[in-house]
Scaffold this motif. Structure first.
Motif, PDB file in Angstrom:
ATOM      1  N   ARG A 144       2.949   0.962 -31.239  1.00  0.00           N
ATOM      2  CA  ARG A 144       2.413  -0.380 -31.431  1.00  0.00           C
ATOM      3  C   ARG A 144       3.201  -1.085 -32.517  1.00  0.00           C
ATOM      4  NH1 ARG A 144      -4.063  -0.477 -31.752  1.00  0.00           N
ATOM      5  NH2 ARG A 144      -3.565  -2.699 -31.868  1.00  0.00           N
ATOM      6  N   GLN A 145       3.422  -2.367 -32.346  1.00  0.00           N
ATOM      7  CA  GLN A 145       4.175  -3.177 -33.303  1.00  0.00           C
ATOM      8  C   GLN A 145       3.225  -4.170 -33.958  1.00  0.00           C
ATOM      9  OE1 GLN A 145       7.965  -3.436 -33.509  1.00  0.00           O
ATOM     10  NE2 GLN A 145       7.524  -4.536 -35.384  1.00  0.00           N
ATOM     11  N   TYR A 146       3.321  -4.279 -35.272  1.00  0.00           N
ATOM     12  CA  TYR A 146       2.501  -5.221 -36.018  1.00  0.00           C
ATOM     13  C   TYR A 146       3.408  -6.225 -36.723  1.00  0.00           C
ATOM     14  CZ  TYR A 146      -1.059  -1.685 -35.171  1.00  0.00           C
ATOM     15  OH  TYR A 146      -1.901  -0.796 -34.572  1.00  0.00           O
ATOM     16  N   PRO A 147       2.870  -7.397 -37.090  1.00  0.00           N
ATOM     17  CA  PRO A 147       3.713  -8.378 -37.800  1.00  0.00           C
ATOM     18  C   PRO A 147       4.323  -7.747 -39.052  1.00  0.00           C
ATOM     19  CG  PRO A 147       1.619  -9.371 -37.153  1.00  0.00           C
ATOM     20  CD  PRO A 147       1.499  -7.907 -36.872  1.00  0.00           C
ATOM     21  N   LEU A 148       5.589  -8.045 -39.318  1.00  0.00           N
ATOM     22  CA  LEU A 148       6.277  -7.445 -40.455  1.00  0.00           C
ATOM     23  C   LEU A 148       5.553  -7.719 -41.768  1.00  0.00           C
ATOM     24  CD1 LEU A 148      10.012  -8.239 -39.582  1.00  0.00           C
ATOM     25  CD2 LEU A 148       8.780  -6.087 -39.239  1.00  0.00           C
ATOM     26  N   TYR A 149       4.975  -8.909 -41.902  1.00  0.00           N
ATOM     27  CA  TYR A 149       4.331  -9.270 -43.161  1.00  0.00           C
ATOM     28  C   TYR A 149       2.954  -8.631 -43.326  1.00  0.00           C
ATOM     29  CZ  TYR A 149       1.749 -12.653 -40.270  1.00  0.00           C
ATOM     30  OH  TYR A 149       0.967 -13.235 -39.308  1.00  0.00           O
ATOM     31  N   ALA A 150       2.414  -8.048 -42.248  1.00  0.00           N
ATOM     32  CA  ALA A 150       1.095  -7.407 -42.314  1.00  0.00           C
ATOM     33  C   ALA A 150       1.204  -5.946 -41.886  1.00  0.00           C
ATOM     34  CB  ALA A 150       0.092  -8.154 -41.432  1.00  0.00           C
ATOM     35  N   SER A 151       2.248  -5.296 -42.339  1.00  0.00           N
ATOM     36  CA  SER A 151       2.513  -3.902 -42.011  1.00  0.00           C
ATOM     37  C   SER A 151       3.239  -3.264 -43.185  1.00  0.00           C
ATOM     38  CB  SER A 151       3.360  -3.809 -40.733  1.00  0.00           C
ATOM     39  OG  SER A 151       4.023  -2.572 -40.635  1.00  0.00           O
ATOM     40  N   ALA A 152       2.802  -2.076 -43.597  1.00  0.00           N
ATOM     41  CA  ALA A 152       3.497  -1.386 -44.691  1.00  0.00           C
ATOM     42  C   ALA A 152       4.929  -1.063 -44.289  1.00  0.00           C
ATOM     43  CB  ALA A 152       2.742  -0.117 -45.067  1.00  0.00           C
ATOM     44  N   THR A 153       5.116  -0.614 -43.045  1.00  0.00           N
ATOM     45  CA  THR A 153       6.465  -0.351 -42.543  1.00  0.00           C
ATOM     46  C   THR A 153       7.258  -1.646 -42.439  1.00  0.00           C
ATOM     47  OG1 THR A 153       5.725   1.563 -41.271  1.00  0.00           O
ATOM     48  CG2 THR A 153       7.808   0.569 -40.621  1.00  0.00           C
ATOM     49  N   ASN A 205      -5.872  -4.101 -47.068  1.00  0.00           N
ATOM     50  CA  ASN A 205      -6.856  -4.903 -46.335  1.00  0.00           C
ATOM     51  C   ASN A 205      -6.227  -6.108 -45.634  1.00  0.00           C
ATOM     52  OD1 ASN A 205      -9.939  -4.051 -47.069  1.00  0.00           O
ATOM     53  ND2 ASN A 205      -8.549  -3.608 -48.778  1.00  0.00           N
ATOM     54  N   GLU A 206      -4.916  -6.081 -45.400  1.00  0.00           N
ATOM     55  CA  GLU A 206      -4.223  -7.238 -44.843  1.00  0.00           C
ATOM     56  C   GLU A 206      -4.131  -7.203 -43.325  1.00  0.00           C
ATOM     57  OE1 GLU A 206      -0.434  -7.598 -47.129  1.00  0.00           O
ATOM     58  OE2 GLU A 206      -1.493  -6.190 -48.444  1.00  0.00           O
ATOM     59  N   LEU A 207      -4.279  -6.018 -42.734  1.00  0.00           N
ATOM     60  CA  LEU A 207      -4.236  -5.884 -41.279  1.00  0.00           C
ATOM     61  C   LEU A 207      -5.634  -5.671 -40.712  1.00  0.00           C
ATOM     62  CD1 LEU A 207      -2.498  -5.607 -38.692  1.00  0.00           C
ATOM     63  CD2 LEU A 207      -2.362  -3.159 -39.168  1.00  0.00           C
ATOM     64  N   GLU A 208      -6.430  -4.943 -41.458  1.00  0.00           N
ATOM     65  CA  GLU A 208      -7.816  -4.679 -41.065  1.00  0.00           C
ATOM     66  C   GLU A 208      -8.632  -4.443 -42.322  1.00  0.00           C
ATOM     67  OE1 GLU A 208     -10.318  -1.313 -38.560  1.00  0.00           O
ATOM     68  OE2 GLU A 208      -8.234  -1.740 -38.011  1.00  0.00           O
ATOM     69  N   GLU A 209      -9.843  -4.973 -42.364  1.00  0.00           N
ATOM     70  CA  GLU A 209     -10.719  -4.802 -43.524  1.00  0.00           C
ATOM     71  C   GLU A 209     -10.976  -3.315 -43.776  1.00  0.00           C
ATOM     72  OE1 GLU A 209     -11.708  -7.081 -45.562  1.00  0.00           O
ATOM     73  OE2 GLU A 209     -11.240  -8.925 -44.453  1.00  0.00           O
ATOM     74  N   GLY A 210     -10.793  -2.897 -45.019  1.00  0.00           N
ATOM     75  CA  GLY A 210     -11.056  -1.514 -45.392  1.00  0.00           C
ATOM     76  C   GLY A 210      -9.882  -0.576 -45.195  1.00  0.00           C
ATOM     77  N   LEU A 211      -8.755  -1.100 -44.656  1.00  0.00           N
ATOM     78  CA  LEU A 211      -7.597  -0.257 -44.363  1.00  0.00           C
ATOM     79  C   LEU A 211      -6.536  -0.428 -45.447  1.00  0.00           C
ATOM     80  CD1 LEU A 211      -6.300   1.594 -42.109  1.00  0.00           C
ATOM     81  CD2 LEU A 211      -5.137  -0.483 -41.342  1.00  0.00           C
ATOM     82  N   PHE A 212      -6.061   0.703 -45.962  1.00  0.00           N
ATOM     83  CA  PHE A 212      -5.014   0.694 -46.985  1.00  0.00           C
ATOM     84  C   PHE A 212      -3.883   1.604 -46.528  1.00  0.00           C
ATOM     85  CE2 PHE A 212      -2.775   1.998 -50.774  1.00  0.00           C
ATOM     86  CZ  PHE A 212      -2.798   0.879 -51.596  1.00  0.00           C
ATOM     87  N   GLY A 227      14.096   4.351 -40.959  1.00  0.00           N
ATOM     88  CA  GLY A 227      12.734   3.993 -40.599  1.00  0.00           C
ATOM     89  C   GLY A 227      11.822   4.051 -41.803  1.00  0.00           C
ATOM     90  N   GLY A 228      10.521   4.136 -41.537  1.00  0.00           N
ATOM     91  CA  GLY A 228       9.536   4.159 -42.607  1.00  0.00           C
ATOM     92  C   GLY A 228       8.513   5.258 -42.411  1.00  0.00           C
ATOM     93  N   LEU A 229       8.093   5.858 -43.515  1.00  0.00           N
ATOM     94  CA  LEU A 229       7.055   6.890 -43.516  1.00  0.00           C
ATOM     95  C   LEU A 229       5.834   6.312 -44.210  1.00  0.00           C
ATOM     96  CD1 LEU A 229       6.184   9.887 -43.090  1.00  0.00           C
ATOM     97  CD2 LEU A 229       7.134  10.338 -45.370  1.00  0.00           C
ATOM     98  N   THR A 230       4.671   6.399 -43.553  1.00  0.00           N
ATOM     99  CA  THR A 230       3.471   5.726 -44.042  1.00  0.00           C
ATOM    100  C   THR A 230       2.284   6.677 -44.109  1.00  0.00           C
ATOM    101  OG1 THR A 230       4.226   3.670 -43.003  1.00  0.00           O
ATOM    102  CG2 THR A 230       1.909   3.769 -43.653  1.00  0.00           C
ATOM    103  N   ALA A 231       1.489   6.533 -45.158  1.00  0.00           N
ATOM    104  CA  ALA A 231       0.200   7.216 -45.271  1.00  0.00           C
ATOM    105  C   ALA A 231      -0.890   6.154 -45.231  1.00  0.00           C
ATOM    106  CB  ALA A 231       0.120   8.009 -46.569  1.00  0.00           C
ATOM    107  N   THR A 232      -1.924   6.392 -44.430  1.00  0.00           N
ATOM    108  CA  THR A 232      -2.956   5.385 -44.187  1.00  0.00           C
ATOM    109  C   THR A 232      -4.336   6.002 -44.301  1.00  0.00           C
ATOM    110  OG1 THR A 232      -1.458   4.326 -42.614  1.00  0.00           O
ATOM    111  CG2 THR A 232      -3.747   3.620 -42.565  1.00  0.00           C
ATOM    112  N   GLY A 233      -5.271   5.229 -44.857  1.00  0.00           N
ATOM    113  CA  GLY A 233      -6.650   5.703 -44.968  1.00  0.00           C
ATOM    114  C   GLY A 233      -7.570   4.600 -45.443  1.00  0.00           C
ATOM    115  N   PRO A 234      -8.857   4.912 -45.636  1.00  0.00           N
ATOM    116  CA  PRO A 234      -9.805   3.925 -46.162  1.00  0.00           C
ATOM    117  C   PRO A 234      -9.382   3.485 -47.559  1.00  0.00           C
ATOM    118  CG  PRO A 234     -10.945   5.802 -45.204  1.00  0.00           C
ATOM    119  CD  PRO A 234      -9.515   6.182 -45.288  1.00  0.00           C
ATOM    120  N   ASP A 235      -9.528   2.197 -47.852  1.00  0.00           N
ATOM    121  CA  ASP A 235      -9.015   1.675 -49.117  1.00  0.00           C
ATOM    122  C   ASP A 235      -9.660   2.320 -50.340  1.00  0.00           C
ATOM    123  OD1 ASP A 235     -11.464   0.462 -48.696  1.00  0.00           O
ATOM    124  OD2 ASP A 235     -10.810  -1.515 -49.375  1.00  0.00           O
TER     125      ASP A 235
END
Length: 262
Positions: A144-153, A205-212, A227-235
């Motif tokens: 899935r692709q997300y807007p560059l400005y609203a994606s950590a990657t 919280n820029e792509l989804e509320e509560g998401l960091f 590329g990019g390596l990302t860790a994601t979880g509840p804020d």
């Protein structure tokens, strides 16, 4: 009868690498960074080869279409373009990365993803590993692709561009996704400057509320962005004093991925 090409137990594995092929591939990679062309002298200096060696390899590759030459400037050839259209850039990469992600996810007990660059402004999330927590982020990202400005990657990719390119790429006002989405290009540029200084990006919280999410760049030995390596979880959990440790783990794992990808 033992096989003649086997290596005795405990014996050092012979180096079967063809050095000329490695040098040729290094030249091709450097050519890819100069779409307008580059002279053999400049090319040799950039990759650390002598000019005669670089010239001999370029001449050989020119004869089979891997390299083109015009007015003493070299570029990638038509055969490289043809093969590039046939190749799947993610083939084999996921299999190499997945075991590393699995171990990393268990270490930090959060969801982790790896995104492979498709171009300077596009990426493909090709691998994901999930934590064992009941409350976790999973199966949301792959392909899935997300807007560059609203994606950590995406912010990692933007940080690899100069400011002028970002201004050309993004409008002054960006489309909001949540109430915390950065919608002012000037504010986003300030954050991109921080990404360059800190060596990591955050998505709060820029792509989804509560998401960091927090991401770092994966680069090859020459510093090229893979590329990019990302860790994601509840804020609340990600921001509870764990961020410095997670960033440290991200950098260590990014180095492992870069090494696995050669």
């Amino acid at each position: 009868m033992p096989e003649t090409d086997s290596v005795a137990e405990g014996a050092e594995m012979p180096d079967l690498t063809n050095k000329s092929v490695v040098k040729a591939m290094t030249l091709l990679r450097e050519l890819g960074r100069h779409p307008q062309g580059i002279t053999v002298t400049e090319l040799a200096q950039n990759v650390g080869l002598t000019r005669p060696t670089a010239f001999r390899l370029l001449l050989s590759m020119e004869q089979v279409g891997f390299v083109d030459r015009s007015d003493n400037n070299y570029t990638l050839g038509w055969e490289m373009a043809r093969l590039g259209r046939l190749a799947d850039p993610t083939a084999g990469v996921g299999a190499k990365v997945q075991p590393i992600l699995e171990r990393f996810a268990q270490e930090i007990n959060e969801t982790v993803t790896f995104a492979l660059n498709k171009s300077a402004t596009e990426y493909d999330l090709i691998a994901e590993a999930s934590a064992s927590r009941i409350l976790s982020v999973s199966q949301l990202y792959v392909h899935r692709q997300y807007p560059l400005y609203a994606s950590a990657t995406g912010k990692i990719l933007l940080a690899d561009l100069d400011d002028e390119k970002i201004i050309q790429l993004l409008p002054e006002t960006l489309t909001p996704i949540t109430r915390r989405t950065i919608t002012d290009r000037g504010v986003l540029l300030q954050e991109i400057h921080e990404v360059r200084r800190n060596g990591y990006s955050v998505l709060d919280n820029e792509l989804e509320e509560g998401l960091f999410a927090v991401a770092v760049a994966v680069r090859d030995a020459d510093g090229f962005l893979l590329g990019g390596l990302t860790a994601t979880g509840p804020d609340q959990r990600m921001k509870s004093g764990r961020l410095p440790s997670i960033v440290e783990h991200l950098h260590t794992t990014a180095e492992k991925i870069a090494k696995a990808l050669g």
